[in-house]
Scaffold this motif. Sequence first.
Motif, PDB file in Angstrom:
ATOM      1  N   TYR A  40       0.840  -1.204   0.000  1.00  0.00           N
ATOM      2  CA  TYR A  40       0.000   0.000   0.000  1.00  0.00           C
ATOM      3  C   TYR A  40       0.872   1.249   0.000  1.00  0.00           C
ATOM      4  N   ASP A  41       1.877   1.282   0.897  1.00  0.00           N
ATOM      5  CA  ASP A  41       2.779   2.433   0.968  1.00  0.00           C
ATOM      6  C   ASP A  41       3.462   2.662  -0.380  1.00  0.00           C
ATOM      7  N   TYR A  42       3.877   1.593  -1.013  1.00  0.00           N
ATOM      8  CA  TYR A  42       4.539   1.698  -2.309  1.00  0.00           C
ATOM      9  C   TYR A  42       3.603   2.337  -3.326  1.00  0.00           C
ATOM     10  N   TRP A  50      -4.052   5.545  -7.584  1.00  0.00           N
ATOM     11  CA  TRP A  50      -4.668   4.292  -7.167  1.00  0.00           C
ATOM     12  C   TRP A  50      -5.300   4.439  -5.790  1.00  0.00           C
ATOM     13  N   THR A  51      -6.530   3.923  -5.641  1.00  0.00           N
ATOM     14  CA  THR A  51      -7.251   3.952  -4.372  1.00  0.00           C
ATOM     15  C   THR A  51      -7.408   2.528  -3.862  1.00  0.00           C
ATOM     16  N   VAL A 148      -6.991  -4.991  -3.227  1.00  0.00           N
ATOM     17  CA  VAL A 148      -7.506  -4.539  -4.521  1.00  0.00           C
ATOM     18  C   VAL A 148      -7.440  -3.021  -4.556  1.00  0.00           C
ATOM     19  N   TYR A 149      -6.905  -2.476  -5.642  1.00  0.00           N
ATOM     20  CA  TYR A 149      -6.814  -1.035  -5.858  1.00  0.00           C
ATOM     21  C   TYR A 149      -7.604  -0.688  -7.117  1.00  0.00           C
ATOM     22  N   ARG A 150      -8.206   0.485  -7.108  1.00  0.00           N
ATOM     23  CA  ARG A 150      -8.921   0.973  -8.284  1.00  0.00           C
ATOM     24  C   ARG A 150      -8.276   2.284  -8.725  1.00  0.00           C
ATOM     25  N   ALA A 151      -8.124   2.437 -10.032  1.00  0.00           N
ATOM     26  CA  ALA A 151      -7.590   3.693 -10.556  1.00  0.00           C
ATOM     27  C   ALA A 151      -8.623   4.796 -10.304  1.00  0.00           C
TER      28      ALA A 151
END
Length: 152
Positions: A40-42, A50-51, A148-151
């Motif tokens: 996440y930090d990266y 990215w969220t 999971v990340y969303r743009a």
Amino acid sequence: MMRLFSATRSVLVVLTLLSATTVFADEYIDQVRTNLQSRYDYWHNRGGGWTQLPDLQDIGLVNNGKTTSITYTLVKGNTYKIVGVCDSECSAIDLGLSDDTGKLIASSTANNENPIVEVTPIRDGAFTLKVSMQKCENSLGCNYGVDVYRAR
């Protein structure tokens, strides 16, 4: 009286072993949480819009050579990154994302402990992520984590 003492001692030994197993399990889960936070930090520090979707985070245990599945509801047109991590006993997990027809639409089989798949669904729906434990040194299985990340 001797049987009671022997039975009590046996129960104490079992409880001690269970307690030790729980301590080790907690340690490995903490490693996975730390690894997820590091990813996440990266992504957060790297920018790129990215969220993180914390409701979609998953942490579990999988034996070597076995697979587990997670189902996500994804929205068409959004771009998602699914990031996997594992504990220190694991050196390789694979990710494969399939649509609701079972068709594989994204995968990462790079044989490492931090796989990433990226996908932009062409329709709303349920998608199944398969997490495959490829290299786990612990006979009890290894812990994995998925974010999971969303743009934006």
